[in-house]
Design an enzyme around this catalytic site. Sequence first.
Site, short mmCIF file in Angstrom:
data_model
loop_
_atom_site.label_atom_id
_atom_site.label_comp_id
_atom_site.label_asym_id
_atom_site.label_seq_id
_atom_site.Cartn_x
_atom_site.Cartn_y
_atom_site.Cartn_z
N CYS A 50 0.31 2.26 6.52
CA CYS A 50 0.58 0.87 6.91
C CYS A 50 0.62 0.02 5.65
O CYS A 50 -0.08 0.29 4.67
CB CYS A 50 -0.50 0.37 7.88
SG CYS A 50 -2.19 0.44 7.24
N HIS A 71 -9.12 3.63 -1.52
CA HIS A 71 -7.71 3.26 -1.33
C HIS A 71 -7.24 2.51 -2.57
O HIS A 71 -7.28 1.28 -2.63
CB HIS A 71 -7.60 2.39 -0.08
CG HIS A 71 -6.23 1.88 0.23
ND1 HIS A 71 -5.07 2.42 -0.29
CD2 HIS A 71 -5.83 0.85 1.04
CE1 HIS A 71 -4.03 1.75 0.18
NE2 HIS A 71 -4.47 0.80 0.98
N CYS A 93 0.81 -1.22 0.00
CA CYS A 93 0.00 0.00 0.00
C CYS A 93 0.84 1.26 0.00
O CYS A 93 0.34 2.34 -0.34
CB CYS A 93 -0.94 0.01 1.20
SG CYS A 93 -2.13 -1.36 1.20
#
Length: 392
Positions: A378, A348, A90
């Site tokens: 994260c 996201h 990510c």
Amino acid sequence: MTASAYIVAALRTAGGRRNGALKDWHPADLAAEILDALVDRSGIDPSAIEDVIMGCVSQVGEQSFHVGRNAVLASHLPQSVPAVTIDRQCGSSQQAIQFAAQAVMSGTQDVVIASGVESMTRVPMGSPVALAADAGIGTGPFSKRIRDRFGVPGFSQFVGAEMIAEKYGFGREQLDAFALESHRKAADATEGGAFVEEIVPIRIVDADGRETLHVKDEGIRYDATAEAMASVKTLQEGGNITAANASQICDGASGVLVVSERALRDHGLVPIARIVNLTVTGGDPVVMLEEVIPATRRALERAGTGIDRIDLYEVNEAFAPVPLAWLQAIGADPDRLNVNGGAIALGHPLGASGTKLMATLVHALRARGKKYGLQTMCEGGGLANVTIVEAC
């Protein structure tokens, strides 16, 4: 004295829901729109771009065979501009920012684009593993040695999020309340025009063949209520994580143009932010998502500052327990966190989220007349990036 790296443009597409507005865009073409927009916004000669660093998580199908290079070939940049595609889960495009800044600060290069793309509609999350499993190839990404070392059959971000909620004492009601606030902040930001400077309009064609511009994040629920949040089923029995208090699947692309002080002078560029600190750390791959906390502590220490001196923070809302735990552990001010909403409302888009958050952070700092911003993400495998910037 260490040389500085500056951001002169920071842009993103508005998020597209799964099978939504951006479903017909090939990811290489979508990323190319951002590359072209960064050049146009900054006014730089496109031949001056020395590299494109592109984050992407699911590098298979339309995002395979080096999507970063393919985005350059789909753009108006000359074919002489090189590119590289990277995966730090990510945090892929946040790491792209850090690699770009390191290149500039070292004097190796003067003008670098850091960017990211993810079409989660056309290349669904987990596609590389699923396709290999369907083809009967290999045994998956986690070898027996890894599984034996950590005593788990595999690693799950959903499980990690539940573990964080339990560790920090967050119940379903708190998580849903945080998620509801994300939607409200994102709705207010959209209606107030807060995203206008950072969003690149993308041409779309509706079912009736009418061409329009996609300029608003599709995931925002303007009518969200606590009651509606509470009605969503948990992802595991007895848990607290639901689709409502987790980040949304999203299609999107984003990028920032990072340059040296020499490039500012030689090309007549105007900086919008200076990069202050670059930090990346690794920790527990089982809990996984908690690493933003020690990473932030290290970044603040290395920057010689405290969280009280940071005006705004972007902590990716992968799951509601992550920013809530970060706030609690760091002792940060909730009013400075994700002031325009986060991934729970805005989406996201995995490999694009790093530069997406940076675009939002830099423009929010400048709009509010604030100085310092901190971004953290994260990441799968127990990793976390932190980037601190100073608005110009």
